[in-house]
Design a protein around this motif. Structure first.
Motif: not given
Length: 445
Positions: A62-69, A87-88, A143-147, A217-218
């Motif tokens: 989960k790439p983050l950038c800033g505090a969204e509502p 794993q998160l 080995d399984v990735l979720v973006v 991207g969702a």
């Protein structure tokens, strides 16, 4: 008068009638395909099939950038998953990012969960989101990735459903659609209609015709092996539409893209016309950059302007006769305009009704439908002639996707990375200019 007017330009009248008819046919198709994804029955069946499998552990990036509502609430839905082991990984580029505090709250609220916060300022290319993913991927243990984007909320069976199709070795990427929730105010409501009544239906219509050229991207679920085959996230470090191209690169290797039946929720928060216009024109120009032919055909999907054109054409033919009998061609054109206009109005109302998930939203947002469609047309015209997008105040050029295949992109990315890699013990320095020029763009949100 009308007969002579029709006789002067019969081809133009029938071309116009054909375009109005095509817009009506699209509106009917969009309304009919609305239950195709996200229905309770489909989701329950997908969850049942997923639970019948032995699901491997998953690393969620989960790439983050800033505090969204609603950032905490959205991220917390990923901590409520039924999946047996996951794993998160949350990533930011600076310890001063406000999202850090949100992740700390999550770690405190869910002490039994495998939650990792990665703070890494390294920049690998012009796309800051992909740079974040590159840094985060080093910490993925499974080995399984979720973006998944930061602004989505999911149901507890989401992770099981989107990873289950990866049991098929022919599947490369699993993605999913999303529905929009407006957060405060008039313009977020208009923005939510962009997603719920134009973007999502257009994907459903394309999917019903056999298209699988998706990647949102969702959600992007894939195996580590697939990611390595396409050259890793490094192959996307300079790509504007990184989510779309990730799935496309996998398809270039003969691996299928699957559109999962589950829907996630995303927040629309743009507070005014300007911010909404910039976001949506950025989205359309990104579509133009990766799919010029598909972008060129989008004008037919903006229903309300075509309904107005059809009604005006009908009025000209009908009222201009002055009591003089119409010729056979003019009568046929009149019937075509009348049929397409009436059918289009019914179909557009049905699409709006099926998109109005919240009680009372149909009547509340009905006056916005013509505005929404007209605004889409204007944004499409702006995207036709525009050569830049605005992202967080930065003017970024939009380049058309080149003809290089995935292997060439990977080789080029690896070569650039090798030459840019610092020597052992040498710190990597990123100039301030490079940081300002970087862009973080997914699928327009």
């Amino acid at each position: 008068m009308t007969t002579s007017l029709y006789a002067l330009w019969p081809f133009a009248w029938w071309l116009l009638a054909a375009l109005c008819g095509a817009a009506t046919f699209y509106a009917i198709s969009a309304a009919l395909t609305m239950p195709r994804f996200g229905s309770a029955a489909l989701v329950r069946e997908a969850a049942r099939r997923a639970r019948a499998l032995v699901l491997p552990p998953v690393s969620v990036l989960k790439p983050l950038c800033g505090a969204e509502p609603r950032l905490y609430e959205n991220l917390a839905t990923f901590c409520e998953q039924h999946h047996p082991r996951y794993q998160l990984i949350f990533g930011v580029s600076s310890s001063s990012d406000p999202a850090v505090e949100v992740v700390r709250r999550l770690q405190a609220a869910y002490p039994g969960h495998d939650i990792e916060l990665v703070i890494d300022a390294r920049v690998h290319g012009s796309n800051l989101k992909v740079s974040n993913l590159i840094n985060m991927a080093e910490h993925a243990r499974h080995d399984v990735l979720v973006v998944a984007d930061s602004d989505i909320a999911v149901e507890p069976d989401y992770l099981e459903i989107v990873t289950a199709p990866l049991a098929d070795p022919k599947v490369g990427v699993v993605t999913c659609l999303y529905s929009a929730r407006s957060i405060h105010g008039f313009w977020p409501r208009v923005g939510a209609l962009f997603i719920n009544e134009w973007f999502a239906p257009s994907v459903r219509v394309a999917h019903s015709t056999g298209s699988r050229a998706f990647g949102f991207g969702a959600t992007l679920a894939l195996s580590r092996g697939t990611l390595e085959r396409i050259g890793g996230f490094m192959a996307l470090k300079d790509c504007l539409a990184d989510d779309y191209l990730l799935a496309r690169f996998a398809r270039d290797h003969g691996l299928a893209t699957v559109l999962a039946p589950v829907l996630v929720a995303t927040d629309v928060i743009e507070p005014n016309f300007r911010t909404l216009w910039l976001r949506e024109t950025r989205w359309l120009r990104t579509i133009r950059s990766v799919n010029p032919a598909g972008f060129a055909s989008l004008f037919i999907t903006f229903t309300s302007p075509w309904l107005l054109i059809g009604a005006l054409a009908y009025a000209v033919l009908y009222q201009g006769s002055g009591g003089v009998p119409l010729c056979a061609g003019a009568r046929a054109a009149l019937a075509a305009f009348g049929t397409s206009t009436a059918g289009g109005i019914i179909a557009r109302l049905a699409l709006h009704a099926r998109s109005s998930a919240v009680a009372g939203a149909f009547w509340r947002d009905l006056p916005l439908v013509p505005l929404r469609d007209a605004l889409l047309l204007l944004q499409w015209l702006a995207a036709v002639f525009g050569s830049h997008v605005i992202w967080r105040g930065v003017r970024v050029p939009v380049a058309n996707a080149d003809g290089a295949d995935a292997a060439e992109r990977v080789e080029r990315a690896e070569r650039v990375e090798r030459t840019a890699r610092p020597a052992p013990g040498e710190a990597r320095v990123v100039s301030a200019t490079r940081r300002r020029a970087a862009v973080e763009v997914t699928d327009g949100r």
